[in-house]
Design a protein around this motif. Structure first.
Motif, mmCIF file in Angstrom:
data_model
loop_
_atom_site.group_PDB
_atom_site.id
_atom_site.type_symbol
_atom_site.label_atom_id
_atom_site.label_comp_id
_atom_site.label_asym_id
_atom_site.label_seq_id
_atom_site.Cartn_x
_atom_site.Cartn_y
_atom_site.Cartn_z
ATOM 1 N N GLN A 6 0.866 -1.110 -0.068
ATOM 2 C CA GLN A 6 0.093 0.126 -0.002
ATOM 3 C C GLN A 6 0.681 1.327 -0.045
ATOM 4 O OE1 GLN A 6 -3.625 -0.427 0.156
ATOM 5 N NE2 GLN A 6 -2.939 -2.582 -0.167
ATOM 6 N N GLY A 7 0.548 2.352 -0.800
ATOM 7 C CA GLY A 7 1.541 3.678 -0.808
ATOM 8 C C GLY A 7 2.260 3.433 -1.895
ATOM 9 N N LYS A 8 3.701 3.858 -1.951
ATOM 10 C CA LYS A 8 4.802 3.949 -3.053
ATOM 11 C C LYS A 8 5.441 2.847 -2.955
ATOM 12 C CE LYS A 8 4.603 8.743 -3.844
ATOM 13 N NZ LYS A 8 4.202 8.634 -5.375
ATOM 14 N N ALA A 9 5.976 2.180 -3.990
ATOM 15 C CA ALA A 9 6.816 1.037 -4.016
ATOM 16 C C ALA A 9 8.295 1.532 -3.991
ATOM 17 C CB ALA A 9 6.382 0.502 -5.424
ATOM 18 N N THR A 10 8.551 2.068 -2.880
ATOM 19 C CA THR A 10 9.987 2.448 -2.433
ATOM 20 C C THR A 10 10.574 1.212 -1.560
ATOM 21 O OG1 THR A 10 9.353 3.440 -0.362
ATOM 22 C CG2 THR A 10 9.325 4.840 -2.376
ATOM 23 N N PHE A 11 11.671 0.988 -1.707
ATOM 24 C CA PHE A 11 12.444 0.103 -0.920
ATOM 25 C C PHE A 11 12.059 0.281 0.538
ATOM 26 C CE2 PHE A 11 16.082 0.862 -4.030
ATOM 27 C CZ PHE A 11 15.700 0.028 -4.859
ATOM 28 N N ARG A 12 11.884 1.198 1.266
ATOM 29 C CA ARG A 12 11.573 1.460 2.646
ATOM 30 C C ARG A 12 10.225 0.900 2.810
ATOM 31 N NH1 ARG A 12 12.995 6.657 5.924
ATOM 32 N NH2 ARG A 12 14.974 5.712 5.694
ATOM 33 N N ASN A 13 9.360 1.449 1.927
ATOM 34 C CA ASN A 13 7.783 0.859 2.143
ATOM 35 C C ASN A 13 7.642 -0.542 1.742
ATOM 36 O OD1 ASN A 13 5.375 1.349 2.648
ATOM 37 N ND2 ASN A 13 4.649 1.487 0.616
ATOM 38 N N LEU A 14 8.475 -1.265 0.820
ATOM 39 C CA LEU A 14 8.524 -2.703 0.599
ATOM 40 C C LEU A 14 8.778 -3.372 1.904
ATOM 41 C CD1 LEU A 14 9.517 -2.878 -3.058
ATOM 42 C CD2 LEU A 14 7.088 -2.808 -2.095
ATOM 43 N N PHE A 25 16.603 -4.869 -0.269
ATOM 44 C CA PHE A 25 15.916 -4.570 -1.390
ATOM 45 C C PHE A 25 16.835 -3.773 -2.391
ATOM 46 C CE2 PHE A 25 12.305 -5.567 1.262
ATOM 47 C CZ PHE A 25 11.280 -6.215 0.279
ATOM 48 N N SER A 26 17.468 -2.810 -1.845
ATOM 49 C CA SER A 26 18.279 -2.034 -2.682
ATOM 50 C C SER A 26 19.275 -2.800 -3.551
ATOM 51 C CB SER A 26 18.979 -0.773 -1.921
ATOM 52 O OG SER A 26 19.996 0.050 -2.368
ATOM 53 N N ARG A 27 20.067 -3.705 -2.559
ATOM 54 C CA ARG A 27 21.184 -4.595 -2.978
ATOM 55 C C ARG A 27 20.667 -5.504 -4.174
ATOM 56 N NH1 ARG A 27 22.786 -4.875 2.254
ATOM 57 N NH2 ARG A 27 21.797 -6.942 2.201
ATOM 58 N N TRP A 28 19.661 -6.215 -3.790
ATOM 59 C CA TRP A 28 19.022 -6.987 -4.894
ATOM 60 C C TRP A 28 18.340 -6.180 -6.017
ATOM 61 C CZ3 TRP A 28 15.732 -11.234 -1.522
ATOM 62 C CH2 TRP A 28 16.695 -12.024 -0.888
ATOM 63 N N SER A 29 18.030 -5.315 -6.007
ATOM 64 C CA SER A 29 17.701 -4.513 -7.378
ATOM 65 C C SER A 29 18.486 -4.346 -8.286
ATOM 66 C CB SER A 29 16.679 -3.192 -6.978
ATOM 67 O OG SER A 29 17.777 -2.304 -6.401
ATOM 68 N N ALA A 292 19.087 -1.094 -11.445
ATOM 69 C CA ALA A 292 18.164 -1.069 -10.381
ATOM 70 C C ALA A 292 16.526 -0.487 -11.315
ATOM 71 C CB ALA A 292 18.334 -0.216 -9.196
ATOM 72 N N ILE A 293 16.606 0.526 -11.932
ATOM 73 C CA ILE A 293 15.597 0.988 -12.487
ATOM 74 C C ILE A 293 15.071 -0.142 -13.579
ATOM 75 C CG2 ILE A 293 14.586 2.715 -14.184
ATOM 76 C CD1 ILE A 293 16.802 4.549 -13.001
ATOM 77 N N GLN A 294 15.923 -1.021 -14.176
ATOM 78 C CA GLN A 294 15.295 -1.809 -15.130
ATOM 79 C C GLN A 294 14.902 -2.926 -14.276
ATOM 80 O OE1 GLN A 294 17.267 -2.387 -18.967
ATOM 81 N NE2 GLN A 294 17.392 -4.682 -18.616
ATOM 82 N N MET A 295 15.372 -3.507 -13.022
ATOM 83 C CA MET A 295 14.732 -4.502 -12.430
ATOM 84 C C MET A 295 13.483 -4.029 -11.982
ATOM 85 S SD MET A 295 14.844 -7.244 -10.428
ATOM 86 C CE MET A 295 16.629 -8.103 -10.551
ATOM 87 N N HIS A 296 13.241 -2.808 -11.412
ATOM 88 C CA HIS A 296 11.929 -2.387 -10.902
ATOM 89 C C HIS A 296 10.960 -2.239 -11.980
ATOM 90 C CE1 HIS A 296 9.675 0.005 -8.055
ATOM 91 N NE2 HIS A 296 9.012 0.412 -9.176
ATOM 92 N N THR A 297 11.369 -1.689 -13.125
ATOM 93 C CA THR A 297 10.382 -1.765 -14.141
ATOM 94 C C THR A 297 9.882 -3.022 -14.437
ATOM 95 O OG1 THR A 297 11.832 -1.497 -15.802
ATOM 96 C CG2 THR A 297 10.903 0.540 -14.934
ATOM 97 N N ASN A 298 10.602 -4.009 -14.816
ATOM 98 C CA ASN A 298 10.151 -5.650 -15.082
ATOM 99 C C ASN A 298 9.605 -6.139 -13.937
ATOM 100 O OD1 ASN A 298 11.103 -6.528 -17.734
ATOM 101 N ND2 ASN A 298 12.909 -5.266 -17.060
ATOM 102 N N ALA A 299 9.790 -5.898 -12.834
ATOM 103 C CA ALA A 299 9.124 -6.579 -11.697
ATOM 104 C C ALA A 299 7.868 -6.211 -11.551
ATOM 105 C CB ALA A 299 10.086 -6.078 -10.211
ATOM 106 N N SER A 300 7.585 -4.605 -11.748
ATOM 107 C CA SER A 300 6.249 -4.199 -11.760
ATOM 108 C C SER A 300 5.454 -4.679 -12.533
ATOM 109 C CB SER A 300 6.305 -2.538 -11.955
ATOM 110 O OG SER A 300 5.176 -2.001 -11.865
ATOM 111 N N LEU A 301 6.077 -5.039 -13.976
ATOM 112 C CA LEU A 301 4.901 -5.483 -14.773
ATOM 113 C C LEU A 301 4.787 -6.718 -14.978
ATOM 114 C CD1 LEU A 301 6.573 -3.543 -17.842
ATOM 115 C CD2 LEU A 301 4.466 -3.135 -17.118
ATOM 116 N N THR A 302 5.935 -7.607 -14.212
ATOM 117 C CA THR A 302 5.501 -9.101 -14.211
ATOM 118 C C THR A 302 4.665 -9.543 -12.972
ATOM 119 O OG1 THR A 302 7.714 -9.619 -14.748
ATOM 120 C CG2 THR A 302 6.964 -10.947 -13.502
ATOM 121 N N ALA A 303 4.572 -8.518 -12.038
ATOM 122 C CA ALA A 303 3.617 -8.741 -10.944
ATOM 123 C C ALA A 303 2.256 -8.265 -11.656
ATOM 124 C CB ALA A 303 3.778 -7.489 -9.857
#
Length: 369
Positions: A6-14, A25-29, A292-303
């Motif tokens: 819920q909210g924004k998909a930032t590392f802290r919020n996740l 989360f930051s390292r794995w991204s 990290a940006i590419q990982m985030h965009t692909n993870a968002s679309l795969t979800a």
């Protein structure tokens, strides 16, 4: 996490929805993951083989604050109608024509490279994803008019694919000469330049669509692309909105109505961008490095893919249907919260009463079916 936060998909919020720290989360991204292979295998397992499918490609603008993000530049923002400073992702998707639904295959951040145009970058993206599309028995790629350029069309045809796209209404096209060779001199190939307004009769009429739109078609030669194209001319006869549109396919044998159907199906990729931006955090990435940006965009679309496929499996349908991503995100959050509560209270999901409560409160706050 991207299916229930819920909210924004930032590392802290996740990190608030798991046992892991935001730094993890930051390292794995930054780690590489083959989303193309994962999505292709996922869709091959879930989608019926008998369903007709095509690929679609498009790019989307992403707002980004700051000055030190890799790939930051000026990209066209369709909502603003002009180029703005931010990021851009190029997405190749699979479109299930029977269900009229698009699924993400691979997304790449557009990072400018010296001595290469952005069309070169899009063409390279397609070349790298083409093997996965071939395994999915896809032959046609649908794209909007921006991709109707020599470098991109050549890249598509080199990979044994055909492009379905749109041309300018004043495109440099030539009629093919229909006569026989007279045995003297060089054979005549072309019979003059195409003038859509005055020579509409030379196009073959096929049918009239809803709303009074006439569909014509003919095989012509495109001087710019140096190849024959199957061109579909759409003429809107309404007095208020009278106008023309010119679609094409590099496959000259493709049926004109099929070309129109493929091009219209291309629009399903826009719903991927919309839903990912609104519900799975596509616009929320605060990372600055391109990995990290590419990982985030692909993870968002795969979800988003996973939510759609889980909904279809639960509903037991492979045909066209409507899904509320907002409701499914709420459902996933409810289930996550219930499992945490049951775990802390020592309750077992095998108990019939607990299982009934789990099913009942999973749909709390969702839109009724």
């Amino acid at each position: 996490m991207l299916r229930l936060f819920q909210g924004k998909a930032t590392f802290r919020n996740l990190s608030r929805y798991s046992e892991m720290h935001e730094k993890r989360f930051s390292r794995w991204s930054r780690r590489a993951f083959d989303f193309t292979h994962f999505n292709a295998r996922l869709l091959a397992h879930e989608l019926p083989e008998a369903h007709e499918r095509i690929a679609a490609i498009d790019a989307s603008f992403m707002k980004k604050s700051g000055k030190h993000t890799e790939g930051l530049g000026y990209f066209y923002h369709s909502q603003a109608g002009k180029a703005e400073k931010g990021l851009e992702i190029s997405l190749i998707s699979l479109v299930d024509l029977n269900a009229n639904t698009a699924y993400a295959i691979d997304a790449r951040q557009t990072v400018d490279v010296e001595e290469q145009s952005r069309v070169d970058l899009y063409a390279r993206h397609f070349r790298e994803v083409a093997p996965a599309l071939k395994k999915a028995s896809i032959r046609y790629l649908a794209a909007d008019s921006y991709y109707s350029k020599v470098k991109f069309i050549d890249a598509v045809c080199e990979q044994a694919f055909d492009l379905v796209g749109k041309l300018r209404i004043d495109a440099d096209l030539y009629w093919l000469y229909p006569g026989d060779y007279k045995g003297c001199g060089r054979p005549k190939k072309y019979d003059g330049k195409v003038d859509i307004v005055s020579e509409k009769a030379r196009f073959g009429y096929h049918l009239t669509l809803e709303g009074g739109v006439d569909l014509y078609s003919q095989v012509v030669y495109c001087k710019r692309f140096k190849r024959n194209l199957r061109v579909v001319l759409l003429h809107n006869r309404q007095k208020v909105k009278e106008g023309h549109a010119l679609l094409f396919s590099t496959d000259a044998a493709l049926d004109p109505v099929t070309i129109l159907h493929y091009y219209k199906a291309r629009f399903q990729i826009e719903f991927l961008f919309r839903d990912a931006k609104q519900y799975t955090g596509l616009m929320d990435c605060q990372a600055r490095c391109k990995e990290a940006i590419q990982m985030h965009t692909n993870a968002s679309l795969t979800a988003l893919n996973l939510l759609k496929l889980e909904y279809r499996r639960q509903k037991q349908t492979t045909q066209e249907t409507v899904i509320s991503i907002a409701s499914w995100k709420r459902k996933k959050f409810n289930q996550h919260l219930l499992l945490r509560l049951f775990d802390k209270l020592g309750l077992s999901g095998e108990c019939e009463k607990i299982a009934q409560l789990f099913d009942e409160f999973s749909d709390y706050g969702t839109i009724a079916a």
